[in-house]
Design a protein around this motif. Structure first.
Motif, PDB file in Angstrom:
ATOM      1  N   LEU A 156     -12.951 -23.579  30.937  1.00  0.00           N
ATOM      2  CA  LEU A 156     -12.110 -23.915  29.773  1.00  0.00           C
ATOM      3  C   LEU A 156     -12.162 -22.781  28.737  1.00  0.00           C
ATOM      4  CD1 LEU A 156     -10.259 -25.974  28.390  1.00  0.00           C
ATOM      5  CD2 LEU A 156     -12.277 -26.973  27.321  1.00  0.00           C
ATOM      6  N   GLN A 157     -13.362 -22.243  28.567  1.00  0.00           N
ATOM      7  CA  GLN A 157     -13.501 -21.122  27.630  1.00  0.00           C
ATOM      8  C   GLN A 157     -12.689 -19.904  28.110  1.00  0.00           C
ATOM      9  OE1 GLN A 157     -14.994 -21.449  24.617  1.00  0.00           O
ATOM     10  NE2 GLN A 157     -13.984 -19.471  24.264  1.00  0.00           N
ATOM     11  N   TYR A 158     -12.717 -19.681  29.432  1.00  0.00           N
ATOM     12  CA  TYR A 158     -11.947 -18.571  30.016  1.00  0.00           C
ATOM     13  C   TYR A 158     -10.450 -18.754  29.731  1.00  0.00           C
ATOM     14  CZ  TYR A 158     -10.080 -15.357  33.519  1.00  0.00           C
ATOM     15  OH  TYR A 158      -9.394 -14.342  34.147  1.00  0.00           O
ATOM     16  N   LEU A 159      -9.980 -19.989  29.886  1.00  0.00           N
ATOM     17  CA  LEU A 159      -8.563 -20.263  29.607  1.00  0.00           C
ATOM     18  C   LEU A 159      -8.255 -19.989  28.138  1.00  0.00           C
ATOM     19  CD1 LEU A 159      -8.029 -23.600  31.622  1.00  0.00           C
ATOM     20  CD2 LEU A 159      -7.112 -21.343  32.178  1.00  0.00           C
ATOM     21  N   ARG A 160      -9.164 -20.428  27.261  1.00  0.00           N
ATOM     22  CA  ARG A 160      -8.941 -20.216  25.818  1.00  0.00           C
ATOM     23  C   ARG A 160      -8.942 -18.731  25.464  1.00  0.00           C
ATOM     24  NH1 ARG A 160     -12.535 -25.377  23.839  1.00  0.00           N
ATOM     25  NH2 ARG A 160     -10.805 -26.856  23.964  1.00  0.00           N
ATOM     26  N   ASP A 161      -9.810 -17.976  26.132  1.00  0.00           N
ATOM     27  CA  ASP A 161      -9.901 -16.544  25.832  1.00  0.00           C
ATOM     28  C   ASP A 161      -8.700 -15.766  26.366  1.00  0.00           C
ATOM     29  OD1 ASP A 161     -12.314 -16.987  24.656  1.00  0.00           O
ATOM     30  OD2 ASP A 161     -13.522 -16.357  26.382  1.00  0.00           O
ATOM     31  N   ASN A 162      -8.127 -16.225  27.483  1.00  0.00           N
ATOM     32  CA  ASN A 162      -7.119 -15.408  28.166  1.00  0.00           C
ATOM     33  C   ASN A 162      -5.691 -15.940  28.107  1.00  0.00           C
ATOM     34  OD1 ASN A 162      -8.690 -13.146  29.685  1.00  0.00           O
ATOM     35  ND2 ASN A 162      -9.904 -15.012  29.902  1.00  0.00           N
ATOM     36  N   TYR A 163      -5.536 -17.233  27.857  1.00  0.00           N
ATOM     37  CA  TYR A 163      -4.185 -17.804  27.924  1.00  0.00           C
ATOM     38  C   TYR A 163      -3.854 -18.636  26.690  1.00  0.00           C
ATOM     39  CZ  TYR A 163      -4.657 -16.519  32.844  1.00  0.00           C
ATOM     40  OH  TYR A 163      -4.842 -15.819  34.003  1.00  0.00           O
ATOM     41  N   ALA A 164      -4.471 -18.328  25.570  1.00  0.00           N
ATOM     42  CA  ALA A 164      -4.378 -19.184  24.379  1.00  0.00           C
ATOM     43  C   ALA A 164      -2.931 -19.510  23.997  1.00  0.00           C
ATOM     44  CB  ALA A 164      -5.084 -18.504  23.215  1.00  0.00           C
ATOM     45  N   GLU A 165      -2.058 -18.548  24.188  1.00  0.00           N
ATOM     46  CA  GLU A 165      -0.684 -18.724  23.709  1.00  0.00           C
ATOM     47  C   GLU A 165       0.052 -19.887  24.387  1.00  0.00           C
ATOM     48  OE1 GLU A 165       3.397 -16.200  23.370  1.00  0.00           O
ATOM     49  OE2 GLU A 165       1.653 -15.223  24.257  1.00  0.00           O
ATOM     50  N   HIS A 166      -0.315 -20.140  25.654  1.00  0.00           N
ATOM     51  CA  HIS A 166       0.399 -21.180  26.390  1.00  0.00           C
ATOM     52  C   HIS A 166      -0.500 -22.359  26.777  1.00  0.00           C
ATOM     53  CE1 HIS A 166       4.261 -19.173  26.851  1.00  0.00           C
ATOM     54  NE2 HIS A 166       3.560 -18.066  26.871  1.00  0.00           N
ATOM     55  N   LEU A 167      -1.668 -22.403  26.180  1.00  0.00           N
ATOM     56  CA  LEU A 167      -2.645 -23.430  26.588  1.00  0.00           C
ATOM     57  C   LEU A 167      -2.552 -24.663  25.696  1.00  0.00           C
ATOM     58  CD1 LEU A 167      -5.119 -23.859  28.497  1.00  0.00           C
ATOM     59  CD2 LEU A 167      -6.548 -23.008  26.613  1.00  0.00           C
ATOM     60  N   TRP A 168      -2.487 -25.850  26.334  1.00  0.00           N
ATOM     61  CA  TRP A 168      -2.562 -27.100  25.560  1.00  0.00           C
ATOM     62  C   TRP A 168      -3.942 -27.135  24.903  1.00  0.00           C
ATOM     63  CZ3 TRP A 168      -4.375 -32.366  27.540  1.00  0.00           C
ATOM     64  CH2 TRP A 168      -4.153 -33.352  26.569  1.00  0.00           C
ATOM     65  N   ASN A 169      -4.004 -27.555  23.655  1.00  0.00           N
ATOM     66  CA  ASN A 169      -5.278 -27.421  22.933  1.00  0.00           C
ATOM     67  C   ASN A 169      -6.269 -28.562  23.198  1.00  0.00           C
ATOM     68  OD1 ASN A 169      -4.285 -29.488  21.505  1.00  0.00           O
ATOM     69  ND2 ASN A 169      -3.951 -28.374  19.596  1.00  0.00           N
ATOM     70  N   SER A 170      -5.968 -29.422  24.190  1.00  0.00           N
ATOM     71  CA  SER A 170      -6.946 -30.442  24.575  1.00  0.00           C
ATOM     72  C   SER A 170      -7.115 -30.382  26.099  1.00  0.00           C
ATOM     73  CB  SER A 170      -6.464 -31.808  24.099  1.00  0.00           C
ATOM     74  OG  SER A 170      -7.462 -32.761  24.303  1.00  0.00           O
ATOM     75  N   MET A 171      -7.669 -31.391  26.721  1.00  0.00           N
ATOM     76  CA  MET A 171      -7.821 -31.353  28.182  1.00  0.00           C
ATOM     77  C   MET A 171      -7.809 -32.773  28.757  1.00  0.00           C
ATOM     78  SD  MET A 171     -10.824 -31.775  26.742  1.00  0.00           S
ATOM     79  CE  MET A 171     -11.506 -30.227  26.216  1.00  0.00           C
ATOM     80  N   ILE A 172      -7.532 -32.833  30.074  1.00  0.00           N
ATOM     81  CA  ILE A 172      -7.577 -34.122  30.781  1.00  0.00           C
ATOM     82  C   ILE A 172      -8.987 -34.241  31.377  1.00  0.00           C
ATOM     83  CG2 ILE A 172      -6.595 -35.538  32.617  1.00  0.00           C
ATOM     84  CD1 ILE A 172      -4.523 -34.806  30.403  1.00  0.00           C
ATOM     85  N   PRO A 173      -9.735 -35.274  30.995  1.00  0.00           N
ATOM     86  CA  PRO A 173     -11.101 -35.399  31.514  1.00  0.00           C
ATOM     87  C   PRO A 173     -11.122 -35.914  32.952  1.00  0.00           C
ATOM     88  CG  PRO A 173     -10.564 -37.294  30.167  1.00  0.00           C
ATOM     89  CD  PRO A 173      -9.359 -36.387  30.123  1.00  0.00           C
ATOM     90  N   ILE A 174     -12.239 -35.702  33.595  1.00  0.00           N
ATOM     91  CA  ILE A 174     -12.431 -36.315  34.916  1.00  0.00           C
ATOM     92  C   ILE A 174     -12.573 -37.814  34.692  1.00  0.00           C
ATOM     93  CG2 ILE A 174     -14.986 -36.104  34.998  1.00  0.00           C
ATOM     94  CD1 ILE A 174     -13.775 -34.789  37.944  1.00  0.00           C
ATOM     95  N   ASP A 175     -11.892 -38.601  35.514  1.00  0.00           N
ATOM     96  CA  ASP A 175     -11.897 -40.053  35.299  1.00  0.00           C
ATOM     97  C   ASP A 175     -11.619 -40.717  36.654  1.00  0.00           C
ATOM     98  OD1 ASP A 175     -11.394 -42.693  34.638  1.00  0.00           O
ATOM     99  OD2 ASP A 175     -10.252 -42.202  32.817  1.00  0.00           O
ATOM    100  N   THR A 176     -12.584 -41.456  37.151  1.00  0.00           N
ATOM    101  CA  THR A 176     -12.447 -42.045  38.491  1.00  0.00           C
ATOM    102  C   THR A 176     -11.296 -43.056  38.561  1.00  0.00           C
ATOM    103  OG1 THR A 176     -14.050 -43.717  37.864  1.00  0.00           O
ATOM    104  CG2 THR A 176     -14.890 -41.831  39.113  1.00  0.00           C
TER     105      THR A 176
END
Ligand SMILES: Nc1ncnc2c1ncn2[C@@H]1O[C@H](COP(=O)(O)OP(=O)(O)OP(=O)(O)O)[C@@H](O)[C@H]1O
Ligand SMILES: [Mg+2]
Length: 264
Positions: free
Chosen positions: A199-219
């Motif tokens: 997630l940090q890698y995405l924030r560092d490299n793709y910030a411009e197009h990244l949704w600022n939250s995330m979908i958690p793992i959920d069974t």
């Protein structure tokens, strides 16, 4: 009518789950919603209780006829158990399209043409893509107003994202279009280093197009697919359902970064 495609060349990253979950939420809000299954595996078609091995007619037929008119397109669409949600199903025969059509011109816009007949009938269309580049992916990207790219928060998925973005830019150049897109981190598990670091890698490299939250793992996602219901109609208050609800609000309000779509 707004058309959303959900794509990533990497398999198993949550494409079908994202398309079904967002479509389910739209239907719950009373929006007239269509899902289009463009994956030869027909996961979405199966999800809603149809058999991709035997269903006829299907998306396949859109690639077989010369002139696609409104009546023909509507004849392929099926109702689901949910009042405001319809499906344009896939049959496994669409796996043969690349071989069959080869470089036949015009085929990259077959779905655009079919969907254009439906603009008065639906508020939202969600297209579920296969995890590989081919005539189906090209059609899905050409047809959408906004592309959603689910990316599993694990290391291998980062390479997949790079491949997907290369494909996107290649299609943009070939078709002289500019496709707005949002990267959505999925299956995030804050207890694992792989999730946190990617997630940090995405924030560092793709910030411009990244949704600022995330979908958690959920069974509950697996359970809801077993039930054949979107998560919103199965367990509306789970973390996963709440996350998709937030994603839908954000993309509808244009809070995720958007390039303006220009069609030439
Ligand atoms: N946030 C999540 N938490 C837990 N499980 C999830 C989550 N999202 C999806 N899944 C599960 O992971 C599996 C793969 O998800 P899904 O089918 O949506 O991926 P996909 O990208 O469409 O795969 P494919 O490339 O094969 O079409 C499914 O069993 C699904 O229920
Ligand atoms: Mg899928």
């Amino acid at each position: 009518m707004k058309v959303w495609s959900v794509a990533n060349q990497k398999g198993g990253v949550g494409k079908t789950t994202t398309a079904v979950s967002l479509a389910g939420l739209c239907e719950l809000h009373g929006a007239r919603t269509l899902v289009v299954d463009m994956d030869p595996h027909g996961s979405m078609t199966s999800y809603f209780g149809f058999d991709p091995e035997s269903i006829q007619p299907s998306l396949y037929d859109i690639f077989q006829v010369g002139e696609i008119d409104t009546r023909f397109t509507k004849s392929i669409i099926r109702h689901t158990k949910l009042k405001n949600l319809h499906i344009l199903p896939a049959s496994t025969a669409i796996a043969t399209l690349d071989k069959q059509l080869g470089a036949k011109s015009g085929m990259g816009l077959a779905v655009v043409k079919a969907i254009s007949h439906l603009s008065d009938d639906y508020d939202h269309v969600f297209i579920d893509c296969p995890p590989m580049l081919g005539v189906l992916m090209v059609n899905a990207l050409a047809a959408c107003d906004h592309l959603i790219i689910p990316v599993q928060t694990e290391f291998l998925a980062m390479k997949g994202l790079e491949r997907m973005l290369n494909t996107l830019h290649m299609i943009e150049r070939a078709k002289s279009i500019d496709i707005a897109y949002t990267i959505v981190p999925t299956m995030y598990d804050k207890r694992t280093r792989a999730s946190v670091e990617s997630l940090q890698y995405l924030r560092d490299n793709y910030a411009e197009h990244l949704w600022n939250s995330m979908i958690p793992i959920d069974t509950r996602f697996r359970e809801s697919s077993r039930e054949g219901k979107p998560i919103s109609h199965f367990r509306v208050s789970t973390r996963g359902a709440r996350a998709y609800s937030l994603l839908l609000d954000d993309i509808l309000q244009g809070k995720t970064v958007e390039k303006k779509a220009v069609r030439v």
